[in-house]
Design an enzyme around this catalytic site. Structure first.
Site, PDB file in Angstrom:
ATOM      1  N   LYS A  64       0.934   0.920  15.115  1.00  0.00           N
ATOM      2  CA  LYS A  64       3.302   1.244  15.549  1.00  0.00           C
ATOM      3  C   LYS A  64       2.747  -0.222  15.976  1.00  0.00           C
ATOM      4  CE  LYS A  64       3.632   5.175  12.921  1.00  0.00           C
ATOM      5  NZ  LYS A  64       4.340   4.578  12.237  1.00  0.00           N
ATOM      6  N   TYR A  74      -9.899   7.186   6.018  1.00  0.00           N
ATOM      7  CA  TYR A  74     -10.181   7.637   6.994  1.00  0.00           C
ATOM      8  C   TYR A  74     -10.926   8.883   6.894  1.00  0.00           C
ATOM      9  CZ  TYR A  74      -5.719   6.023   8.333  1.00  0.00           C
ATOM     10  OH  TYR A  74      -3.980   5.171   8.728  1.00  0.00           O
ATOM     11  N   HIS A  94       1.333  -1.023  -0.484  1.00  0.00           N
ATOM     12  CA  HIS A  94       0.197  -0.176  -0.233  1.00  0.00           C
ATOM     13  C   HIS A  94       1.043   1.496  -0.176  1.00  0.00           C
ATOM     14  CE1 HIS A  94      -4.179  -0.563   1.201  1.00  0.00           C
ATOM     15  NE2 HIS A  94      -3.844  -2.343   0.520  1.00  0.00           N
ATOM     16  N   TYR A 122       4.141   8.100   9.189  1.00  0.00           N
ATOM     17  CA  TYR A 122       3.503   6.771   8.848  1.00  0.00           C
ATOM     18  C   TYR A 122       3.762   5.537   8.235  1.00  0.00           C
ATOM     19  CZ  TYR A 122      -1.503   5.849   7.113  1.00  0.00           C
ATOM     20  OH  TYR A 122      -2.404   4.700   7.024  1.00  0.00           O
ATOM     21  N   PRO A 182      -3.524   2.381  18.486  1.00  0.00           N
ATOM     22  CA  PRO A 182      -3.862   1.783  17.149  1.00  0.00           C
ATOM     23  C   PRO A 182      -4.144   2.777  16.175  1.00  0.00           C
ATOM     24  CG  PRO A 182      -5.594   1.419  18.322  1.00  0.00           C
ATOM     25  CD  PRO A 182      -5.419   1.507  19.409  1.00  0.00           C
TER      26      PRO A 182
HETATM   27  C1  LIG Z   1      -7.357  -3.791  16.814  1.00  0.00           C
HETATM   28  C2  LIG Z   1      -6.017  -4.196  16.908  1.00  0.00           C
HETATM   29  C3  LIG Z   1      -6.033  -3.303  15.527  1.00  0.00           C
HETATM   30  C4  LIG Z   1      -4.289  -3.168  14.890  1.00  0.00           C
HETATM   31  N1  LIG Z   1      -4.045  -3.038  14.582  1.00  0.00           N
HETATM   32  C5  LIG Z   1      -2.083  -2.536  14.101  1.00  0.00           C
HETATM   33  C6  LIG Z   1      -2.069  -2.177  12.643  1.00  0.00           C
HETATM   34  O1  LIG Z   1      -2.257  -2.443  11.430  1.00  0.00           O
HETATM   35  N2  LIG Z   1      -0.294  -2.231  12.942  1.00  0.00           N
HETATM   36  C7  LIG Z   1       0.540  -2.756  13.982  1.00  0.00           C
HETATM   37  O2  LIG Z   1       1.686  -2.783  14.084  1.00  0.00           O
HETATM   38  N3  LIG Z   1      -0.324  -2.849  14.958  1.00  0.00           N
HETATM   39  C8  LIG Z   1      -1.390  -3.236  15.293  1.00  0.00           C
HETATM   40  N4  LIG Z   1      -1.910  -3.304  16.839  1.00  0.00           N
HETATM   41  C9  LIG Z   1      -1.463  -3.356  17.869  1.00  0.00           C
HETATM   42  C10 LIG Z   1      -0.606  -5.005  17.413  1.00  0.00           C
HETATM   43  O3  LIG Z   1      -1.715  -5.421  17.356  1.00  0.00           O
HETATM   44  C11 LIG Z   1       0.132  -4.986  18.876  1.00  0.00           C
HETATM   45  O4  LIG Z   1       0.470  -4.077  19.359  1.00  0.00           O
HETATM   46  C12 LIG Z   1       1.227  -6.591  19.402  1.00  0.00           C
HETATM   47  O5  LIG Z   1       0.764  -8.036  18.865  1.00  0.00           O
HETATM   48  C13 LIG Z   1       2.150  -6.675  20.296  1.00  0.00           C
HETATM   49  O6  LIG Z   1       2.689  -7.716  20.024  1.00  0.00           O
HETATM   50  P1  LIG Z   1       3.775  -8.313  22.240  1.00  0.00           P
HETATM   51  O7  LIG Z   1       4.443  -9.512  20.880  1.00  0.00           O
HETATM   52  O8  LIG Z   1       4.168  -7.729  22.172  1.00  0.00           O
HETATM   53  O9  LIG Z   1       2.239  -8.975  22.478  1.00  0.00           O
HETATM   54  P2  LIG Z   1       0.588  -9.489  21.678  1.00  0.00           P
HETATM   55  O10 LIG Z   1       0.519 -10.045  20.492  1.00  0.00           O
HETATM   56  O11 LIG Z   1       0.157  -9.463  22.390  1.00  0.00           O
HETATM   57  O12 LIG Z   1       1.278 -11.194  22.383  1.00  0.00           O
HETATM   58  C14 LIG Z   1       1.664 -11.721  23.760  1.00  0.00           C
HETATM   59  C15 LIG Z   1       1.570 -13.059  24.110  1.00  0.00           C
HETATM   60  O13 LIG Z   1       1.856 -13.256  24.859  1.00  0.00           O
HETATM   61  C16 LIG Z   1       0.986 -14.329  25.918  1.00  0.00           C
HETATM   62  N5  LIG Z   1       1.025 -14.534  27.245  1.00  0.00           N
HETATM   63  C17 LIG Z   1       0.156 -13.220  27.988  1.00  0.00           C
HETATM   64  N6  LIG Z   1       0.478 -13.539  29.067  1.00  0.00           N
HETATM   65  C18 LIG Z   1       0.934 -14.299  29.649  1.00  0.00           C
HETATM   66  C19 LIG Z   1       1.607 -15.023  30.355  1.00  0.00           C
HETATM   67  N7  LIG Z   1       1.422 -14.569  31.773  1.00  0.00           N
HETATM   68  N8  LIG Z   1       2.054 -16.083  30.199  1.00  0.00           N
HETATM   69  C20 LIG Z   1       2.135 -16.694  29.081  1.00  0.00           C
HETATM   70  N9  LIG Z   1       2.079 -16.416  27.908  1.00  0.00           N
HETATM   71  C21 LIG Z   1       1.407 -15.279  28.518  1.00  0.00           C
HETATM   72  C22 LIG Z   1      -0.104 -13.882  24.617  1.00  0.00           C
HETATM   73  O14 LIG Z   1      -1.689 -15.288  25.047  1.00  0.00           O
HETATM   74  C23 LIG Z   1      -0.033 -13.382  23.721  1.00  0.00           C
HETATM   75  O15 LIG Z   1       0.170 -14.657  22.597  1.00  0.00           O
HETATM   76  C24 LIG Z   1      -3.659  -3.291  16.500  1.00  0.00           C
HETATM   77  C25 LIG Z   1      -3.559  -3.163  17.820  1.00  0.00           C
HETATM   78  C26 LIG Z   1      -5.401  -4.020  18.293  1.00  0.00           C
HETATM   79  C27 LIG Z   1      -6.044  -4.622  19.334  1.00  0.00           C
END
Ligand SMILES: Cc1cc2nc3c(=O)[nH]c(=O)nc-3n(C[C@H](O)[C@H](O)[C@H](O)COP(=O)(O)OP(=O)(O)OC[C@H]3O[C@@H](n4cnc5c(N)ncnc54)[C@H](O)[C@@H]3O)c2cc1C
Length: 395
Positions: free
Chosen positions: A280, A184, A57, A392, A276
């Site tokens: 990022k 948007y 995109h 962005y 969100p």
């Molecule tokens: C609706 C929505 C849209 C989004 N869109 C975007 C986007 O377009 N672009 C973007 O960059 N970001 C986006 N984000 C944000 C993005 O999804 C998160 O920032 C990202 O998933 C963070 O990754 P992470 O690995 O830190 O955490 P997570 O993906 O949350 O992974 C953490 C993992 O740890 C596990 N866990 C939790 N506690 C424990 C525990 N005590 N013991 C063992 N395992 C555990 C969970 O089950 C999970 O699988 C969006 C978020 C939402 C809610």
């Protein structure tokens, strides 16, 4: 991601994941990958799926009662694109590759406590209903409600926090995208967003009052509200399909003052949650995995802890820049944050007057005028477009 990068460097690790594999691989959230994330994934042989199935995109579209315009961010700023690839597909690819490379992952293993044994130079993770795991370091990549963050803040690490005071109804629909680009829409009833995910799935967002129950939003109500805010009467209809998921996301951001200490280091949402509004979160998680893998390699393979000592200094300026842009974007989409919210994290109060339910007061009128001034500047100023494009797509 971090597991793969550690294995690449010859460092053994065990991943503890509290949910089962099906749940983890089916959890739809992000979709927009920055060029930096794609580069890191490609460099480490983790990008086959996104290169085969992701979509590039380079533009997004803004709509309001003053018309619509397309911003070609791929031709502004650093000229970088986004790659649209659903997060759950990326997670699926990363798990498959991690297992293929010989990595160990325990599903259904919830970390309950992280305890450092200062004398022995080891750290122990207590697993609910399972055997403890010990290692030389723990990377807390367990999200903003995880045990990693709780363990670090319990030691006194402070958090900077902001509540944007706005919520979104996040809808995933089994419907093909209706627009060529991300859309948007600014509307007096609140923001609406259109984000392509795949050829058959589209994510939509509707700004809604804090405390909204997703159950109050029937499919008919969702499509009617999207049609109003995306001004389909003027610009053409949306392609409908069954709603697969609907959830309310409160737009909140926070950053831990330091993302680690001793033998516990955090990455991703565990180290900081970003609203969100500028997509990022997943991209910061990739960046931090890259930096943390390098720092852990220094400590484990070469006995050099300077990388870990520098981890905060390496991450935080880029994290804060993403937060600054995300905050700017929130101002564009919803109007400026309510000054009375500043310094609070209670999550009470309404947004700045762009909600459907609130009457428009002086402050809301002022906020909306600023919102439109920002939009107009983005439409007409090349400098502003460059600023937008660089931030962005950048991380
Ligand atoms: C609706 C929505 C849209 C989004 N869109 C975007 C986007 O377009 N672009 C973007 O960059 N970001 C986006 N984000 C944000 C993005 O999804 C998160 O920032 C990202 O998933 C963070 O990754 P992470 O690995 O830190 O955490 P997570 O993906 O949350 O992974 C953490 C993992 O740890 C596990 N866990 C939790 N506690 C424990 C525990 N005590 N013991 C063992 N395992 C555990 C969970 O089950 C999970 O699988 C969006 C978020 C939402 C809610």
């Amino acid at each position: 991601m971090l597991g793969n990068l550690l294995l690449d460097r010859g460092i053994d690790c065990v991943i503890l994941e509290r949910r089962d594999r099906v749940a983890v691989e089916g959890r739809a959230r992000a979709g927009f990958l920055a060029a930096h994330s794609v580069r890191v994934l490609t460099e480490h042989g983790l990008a086959a799926g996104l290169l085969a199935r992701g979509k590039t995109h380079t533009s997004c579209l803004f709509r309001s009662d003053r018309g619509e315009f397309t911003l070609d961010y791929g031709k502004s700023g650093l000229g970088e694109p986004h790659t649209v690839y659903p997060q759950q597909e990326l997670v699926r690819d990363l798990i498959a590759e991690y297992l293929r490379r010989g990595g160990e992952i325990r599903f259904g293993a919830e970390a309950e406590e992280v305890a450092e044994d200062a004398a022995g130079g080891r750290v122990r993770v207590r697993v609910r209903g399972g055997a403890d795991v010990t290692g030389r370091y723990v990377a807390g990549c367990d999200g903003h409600r995880g045990t990693g963050r709780a363990a670090l803040t319990a030691r006194g690490t402070r958090t900077a926090r902001w509540d944007h005071g706005v919520s979104w109804l996040a809808v995933l629909a089994a419907a093909p995208p209706s627009l060529e680009a991300v859309g948007y829409a600014l509307h007096e009833r609140g923001f609406a967003g259109h984000m392509a995910r795949t050829a058959t799935v589209t994510r939509y967002y509707l700004q809604c009052p804090r405390g909204t129950d997703p159950a109050d939003w029937s499919e008919d109500r969702i499509w009617a509200e999207l049609a109003t805010r995306l001004r389909t009467a003027e610009f053409g209809p949306l392609r409908h399909g069954p709603v697969l998921e609907k959830a309310v996301v409160d737009l909140r951001s926070d950053v831990l003052e330091s993302p680690g200490a001793g033998r516990l280091w955090l990455a991703g949402d565990a180290a900081g949650l970003i609203s969100p509004s500028a997509a990022k979160g997943a991209n910061l998680a990739v960046l931090q995995a890259e930096l943390l893998a390098r720092a852990l390699e220094g400590a484990l393979a070469h006995g050099d802890r300077t990388g870990l000592a520098r981890y905060a200094a390496d991450c935080l300026p880029r994290v804060w820049r993403a937060h600054e842009f995300s905050h700017w974007m929130s101002g564009l989409l919803h109007g400026p944050a309510d000054p009375h919210r500043e310094g609070t994290d209670s999550g009470t109060g309404t947004d700045s007057g762009t909600d459907s339910g609130t009457g428009e007061g002086d402050a809301a009128r002022y906020g909306r005028a600023l919102q439109y001034a920002r939009l107009e500047s983005l439409r007409t100023s090349r400098t502003h477009q460059d600023f937008f494009a660089e931030n962005y797509t950048g991380i």
